[in-house]
Write a protein that holds these residues in place. Structure first.
Motif, short mmCIF file in Angstrom:
data_model
loop_
_atom_site.label_atom_id
_atom_site.label_comp_id
_atom_site.label_asym_id
_atom_site.label_seq_id
_atom_site.Cartn_x
_atom_site.Cartn_y
_atom_site.Cartn_z
N PHE A 1 72.92 86.56 3.41
CA PHE A 1 72.96 85.32 4.17
C PHE A 1 72.25 84.23 3.36
CE2 PHE A 1 70.83 82.33 7.05
CZ PHE A 1 71.92 81.87 7.77
N SER B 1 74.68 81.13 2.31
CA SER B 1 76.07 81.55 2.53
C SER B 1 76.80 80.48 3.34
CB SER B 1 76.10 82.88 3.28
OG SER B 1 75.85 82.68 4.66
N GLU B 2 78.10 80.64 3.41
CA GLU B 2 78.92 79.70 4.17
C GLU B 2 78.61 79.76 5.67
OE1 GLU B 2 81.40 83.38 3.15
OE2 GLU B 2 79.93 82.07 2.19
N ASP B 3 77.86 80.76 6.11
CA ASP B 3 77.51 80.90 7.53
C ASP B 3 76.20 80.20 7.89
OD1 ASP B 3 79.72 82.53 8.05
OD2 ASP B 3 78.65 84.32 7.38
N ASN C 1 76.12 78.08 11.01
CA ASN C 1 76.29 78.86 12.24
C ASN C 1 74.97 79.39 12.78
OD1 ASN C 1 79.04 78.48 12.00
ND2 ASN C 1 79.40 80.44 11.00
N ARG D 1 81.56 73.90 4.05
CA ARG D 1 81.54 75.26 4.62
C ARG D 1 81.81 76.26 3.51
NH1 ARG D 1 79.84 76.20 10.07
NH2 ARG D 1 80.11 74.24 11.20
#
Length: 407
Positions: free
Chosen positions: A139, A190-192, A195, A110
């Motif tokens: 992103f 990105s770490e997202d 998600n 993550r």
């Protein structure tokens, strides 16, 4: 903090690179006397990447990569870099984005991640790439490369801040392209990223199996309004997706890399010889003496591997000669690559061609614009023009193949 983790999706059958990939993972095809992906792994490790997850799919991709690299600990001894190699669990994936998704979920990653393609050779300033990504709170950031011939690539339309508005895939004409900036397949996520697949757009892609970055995920991310930026890289970049591109990459790198990048010693201007064993040191002395005396003729850039035997009157021009290869008297290798443990008979000529591993080319044979797979035998006096020969096949004495694939 920089980029610590990279994922390299390695899947598919590499049809366009056949016959080199009939029994070999594309990532493991030898170029400049090493597996293609070794350049990527070492290059990333030298820029601080600590962990690389191999998104391998399929028997040859897994077996070839794992059996050669293992966990990667030997790279520290060989190159002085410390990097851990991990592997995606066995799973059927429906695109390179799914290989990345599975790998990140399985290992609990993550954080920002670099994605590179297993069939690319490239040079990029990873620190600048990451700082650009962070500064734009992107992103996703895509490395773009200026190309004159854009018809084979996805071409980016960008605004004045380098935010990507869309891609035009393989425009039919140069005039149809929104720019000359093409998608290299190098992505900073990105770490997202994970998600995204829990939201409406991403989950729909996943359910429908639309999990290729270029065709599905990137257009959907841009369409959803997420910030996607383009970072223009000035370093070299090659998509080694066909024999023609393979040779172009080999010739460019051979002409532009130095001794350390080629893991070699420059015994004469632009003549590089590999190896550090007593046998290799003796070979370097012998080759230097024979080239200086004219017994071996050399032009352009030449890379010679370990334990090679070269006959009298041999001619090498812009040539890569891999380990344990034997060249007979008067053999000629021009603008070509001869892979390891192959034999070229006396007075044979290989021009703008690739000779696969453990292959044999008979006396007086002529290859031009041709590709031999591994363990191929070409008889004496044969002529191959624009030909491809699959692994373990034989071409008889005096046979002529033109614009032909022997499968």
């Amino acid at each position: 903090m920089g980029v610590r983790v990279a994922v390299i999706p390695i899947g598919g059958e590499a049809v366009r690179l056949r016959p080199l990939t009939v029994e070999t993972s594309k990532a493991m095809v030898r170029i400049l006397n090493r597996p293609l992906i070794e350049f990527t792994i070492v290059g990333l490790a030298r820029q601080g990447v600590e962990e690389i997850i191999m998104g391998v799919r399929g028997y040859y991709n897994y077996k070839d990569v794992y059996d050669y690299f293992g966990e990667g600990y030997w790279l520290e001894r060989e190159y002085g870099v410390r990097v851990r190699l991990r592997y995606m669990p066995r799973a059927e994936t429906r695109g390179n984005a799914e290989a990345v998704k599975i790998s990140l979920e399985y290992y609990g990653v993550r954080e920002p991640v670099l994605v590179v393609q297993g069939d690319n050779l490239f040079e990029i300033d990873l620190d600048s790439f990451y700082k650009f990504h962070e500064a734009n709170r992107a992103f996703m950031t895509i490395a773009l490369k200026e190309e004159e011939r854009v018809e084979e690539f996805g071409v980016a339309a960008v605004d004045e801040r380098m935010r990507i508005l869309k891609f035009v895939e393989k425009p039919k004409r140069r005039e149809d392209a929104p720019s000359n900036l093409v998608n290299t397949g190098l992505y900073l996520l990105s770490e997202d990223f994970l998600n995204f697949f829990e939201g409406e757009v991403g989950s729909k892609l996943y359910r429908e199996g639309l999990m290729d970055f270029g065709s599905n995920v990137i257009p959907a991310v841009i369409g959803a309004g997420l910030p996607v930026y383009g970072f223009v890289t000035k370093g070299f970049w090659f998509d080694v997706g066909s024999p023609e591109r393979y040779l172009a990459a080999a010739q460019y790198l051979l002409g532009n890399l130095g001794p350390s990048d080629l893991a070699s010693e420059e015994i004469l201007p632009r003549v590089f010889v590999q190896g550090t064993s007593p046998e290799s040191l003796a070979l370097k002395r012998e080759l230097k003496e024979r080239i200086n005396s004219g017994d071996i003729k050399v032009e352009g850039n030449v890379l010679i591997g370990r334990h090679v035997k070269i006959g009298r009157g041999a001619y090498l021009k812009n040539a890569v000669i891999d380990n344990y290869t034997v060249l007979g008297d008067g053999a000629e290798v021009v603008d070509s690559v001869v892979m390891d443990r192959s034999v070229l008979g006396p007075r044979s000529r290989v021009e703008r061609s690739i000779v696969g591993r453990h292959s044999a080319v008979g006396e007086g044979s002529y290859l031009v614009n041709s590709v031999l797979g591994n363990d191929v035998t070409v008889g004496a006096g044969a002529v191959l023009i624009n030909a491809k020969v699959w692994p373990h096949k034989s071409v008889g004495d005096g046979v002529k193949l033109e614009n032909f694939a022997l499968t």
